[in-house]
Scaffold this motif. Structure first.
Motif, short mmCIF file in Angstrom:
data_model
loop_
_atom_site.label_atom_id
_atom_site.label_comp_id
_atom_site.label_asym_id
_atom_site.label_seq_id
_atom_site.Cartn_x
_atom_site.Cartn_y
_atom_site.Cartn_z
N MET A 1 14.58 -0.40 -9.32
CA MET A 1 13.23 0.14 -9.40
C MET A 1 13.24 1.59 -8.93
O MET A 1 13.92 1.94 -7.99
N ILE A 2 12.48 2.48 -9.61
CA ILE A 2 12.42 3.86 -9.21
C ILE A 2 11.80 3.97 -7.83
O ILE A 2 11.09 3.08 -7.37
N LYS A 3 12.05 5.10 -7.16
CA LYS A 3 11.60 5.26 -5.78
C LYS A 3 10.10 5.09 -5.62
O LYS A 3 9.64 4.40 -4.72
N ALA A 4 9.28 5.72 -6.49
CA ALA A 4 7.84 5.61 -6.39
C ALA A 4 7.41 4.16 -6.52
O ALA A 4 6.53 3.68 -5.79
N GLY A 5 8.01 3.43 -7.45
CA GLY A 5 7.66 2.02 -7.62
C GLY A 5 7.99 1.20 -6.40
O GLY A 5 7.23 0.33 -6.00
N GLN A 6 9.15 1.47 -5.77
CA GLN A 6 9.54 0.73 -4.57
C GLN A 6 8.58 1.01 -3.43
O GLN A 6 8.21 0.10 -2.68
N ARG A 7 8.14 2.24 -3.29
CA ARG A 7 7.23 2.58 -2.20
C ARG A 7 5.85 1.95 -2.41
O ARG A 7 5.23 1.46 -1.47
N VAL A 8 5.37 1.97 -3.64
CA VAL A 8 4.09 1.34 -3.92
C VAL A 8 4.17 -0.16 -3.69
O VAL A 8 3.26 -0.78 -3.14
N LEU A 9 5.27 -0.77 -4.11
CA LEU A 9 5.47 -2.20 -3.90
C LEU A 9 5.40 -2.55 -2.42
O LEU A 9 4.71 -3.48 -2.02
N SER A 10 6.11 -1.80 -1.60
CA SER A 10 6.11 -2.06 -0.17
C SER A 10 4.71 -1.88 0.43
O SER A 10 4.27 -2.67 1.26
N THR A 11 4.00 -0.84 -0.02
CA THR A 11 2.65 -0.58 0.49
C THR A 11 1.70 -1.71 0.13
O THR A 11 0.94 -2.21 0.98
N LEU A 12 1.73 -2.16 -1.13
CA LEU A 12 0.85 -3.24 -1.55
C LEU A 12 1.20 -4.55 -0.87
O LEU A 12 0.31 -5.34 -0.50
N ARG A 13 2.48 -4.80 -0.68
CA ARG A 13 2.91 -6.01 0.02
C ARG A 13 2.34 -6.02 1.44
O ARG A 13 1.83 -7.04 1.93
N LYS A 14 2.40 -4.89 2.10
CA LYS A 14 1.87 -4.77 3.45
C LYS A 14 0.35 -4.94 3.46
O LYS A 14 -0.22 -5.59 4.35
N MET A 15 -0.35 -4.39 2.47
CA MET A 15 -1.80 -4.51 2.39
C MET A 15 -2.23 -5.95 2.19
O MET A 15 -3.26 -6.39 2.72
N ILE A 16 -1.43 -6.71 1.45
CA ILE A 16 -1.76 -8.12 1.22
C ILE A 16 -1.55 -8.93 2.48
O ILE A 16 -2.42 -9.70 2.92
N ILE A 17 -0.40 -8.76 3.13
CA ILE A 17 -0.11 -9.60 4.28
C ILE A 17 -0.94 -9.21 5.50
O ILE A 17 -1.19 -10.03 6.38
N SER A 18 -1.41 -7.95 5.55
CA SER A 18 -2.26 -7.52 6.66
C SER A 18 -3.71 -7.96 6.46
O SER A 18 -4.51 -7.90 7.38
N GLY A 19 -4.06 -8.38 5.24
CA GLY A 19 -5.43 -8.79 4.95
C GLY A 19 -6.29 -7.68 4.42
O GLY A 19 -7.47 -7.88 4.14
N GLU A 20 -5.74 -6.48 4.28
CA GLU A 20 -6.53 -5.38 3.71
C GLU A 20 -6.92 -5.69 2.28
O GLU A 20 -8.02 -5.36 1.83
N LEU A 21 -6.01 -6.33 1.54
CA LEU A 21 -6.34 -6.93 0.25
C LEU A 21 -6.49 -8.42 0.50
O LEU A 21 -5.53 -9.11 0.82
N THR A 22 -7.71 -8.93 0.40
CA THR A 22 -7.99 -10.29 0.82
C THR A 22 -7.68 -11.31 -0.28
O THR A 22 -7.64 -10.98 -1.47
N ALA A 23 -7.45 -12.55 0.14
CA ALA A 23 -7.18 -13.64 -0.80
C ALA A 23 -8.35 -13.78 -1.77
O ALA A 23 -9.50 -13.80 -1.38
#
Length: 242
Positions: A1-23
């Motif tokens: 995965m390109i660098k930008a894609g990897q960084r966005v993936l990590s950011t969204l993953r963190k937002m989901i598990i932190s609850g910022e993006l709710t179930a």
């Protein structure tokens, strides 16, 4: 995965598990790209990866929905991965490493040493660790000589945080991330030492404990919502604002 894609993936993953993006919340490419200050392409790549990880559910119409994830589901999947990777390490120790696999594992350790020996990590270091971590684990599975382990692991990778590549990184606390990932790298050293010396039981125990460290991800981020306002685009890549 390109660098930008990897960084966005990590950011969204963190937002989901932190609850910022709710179930149950619906997410779509354009608003998410605008929120993160990136183009749609890395968001599209990240959404597909998160669907594969079991964190997003693709809707019949456009977009995705954030999947509800229980702690029991995560802990069960991670425990299974620990058992399988522990088995792989034990069988690798009992079988013995080929010269090629031994060299590959040592290369991963040397790579990691270079990242952590300076006493701190950057965002680029953590992205490099993501790659070497995947490589190190895949080599151990290969060294086991047991294809059933790889098959079983692939079946569990749709469960959130059950995959070795599902790293969630807090870019706003790199000092803590240094301690966390440096410790994980020391576990890599210990696992290699056990495998290299034919200590099957020790190798198995280390890899099982190494996998269970994943269970700390949700706890690490539950009280620290992601500050996506500090992200901006520079030369087409996602970077922290200065």
């Amino acid at each position: 995965m390109i660098k930008a894609g990897q960084r966005v993936l990590s950011t969204l993953r963190k937002m989901i598990i932190s609850g910022e993006l709710t179930a149950g919340e619906r997410v779509a490419e354009i608003p998410t790209a605008e929120r993160l200050g990136v183009s749609r392409t890395p968001v599209r790549i990240a959404f597909r990866a998160l669907e594969q990880e079991g964190l997003l559910i693709k809707l019949e119409r456009r977009g995705y929905r954030v999947r509800e994830v229980t702690s029991e589901e995560v802990s069960g999947a991670v425990e299974v991965r620990g058992v399988l990777e522990g088995l792989a390490a034990r069988q690798a120790a009992e079988k013995g490493l080929t010269a090629e696999l031994r060299q590959g594992l040592l290369k991963c350790l040397t790579w990691g040493d270079a990242l952590f020996d300076k006493g701190y990590v950057t965002e680029d270091d953590l992205e490099a660790y993501h790659d070497l971590n995947k490589r190190f684990h895949s080599l151990i599975i290969e060294a086991s000589g047991n294809p059933a382990i790889s098959t079983a692991l692939s079946r569990s990778e749709h469960t959130p945080f059950a995959s070795v590549s599902s790293l969630a990184i807090d870019r706003h606390n790199l000092a803590r991330e240094y301690r966390r990932f440096n410790f994980a790298h020391m576990q890599h050293h210990a696992a290699f030492d056990a495998i290299d010396h034919g200590q099957g039981a020790r190798a198995e125990g280390i890899m099982r404990e190494h996998a269970n460290a994943t269970l700390r991800y949700a706890e690490l981020f539950c009280s620290e919502p992601a500050d996506t306002g500090t992200l901006r685009v520079i030369s087409g890549e996602l970077n922290p604002a200065e």
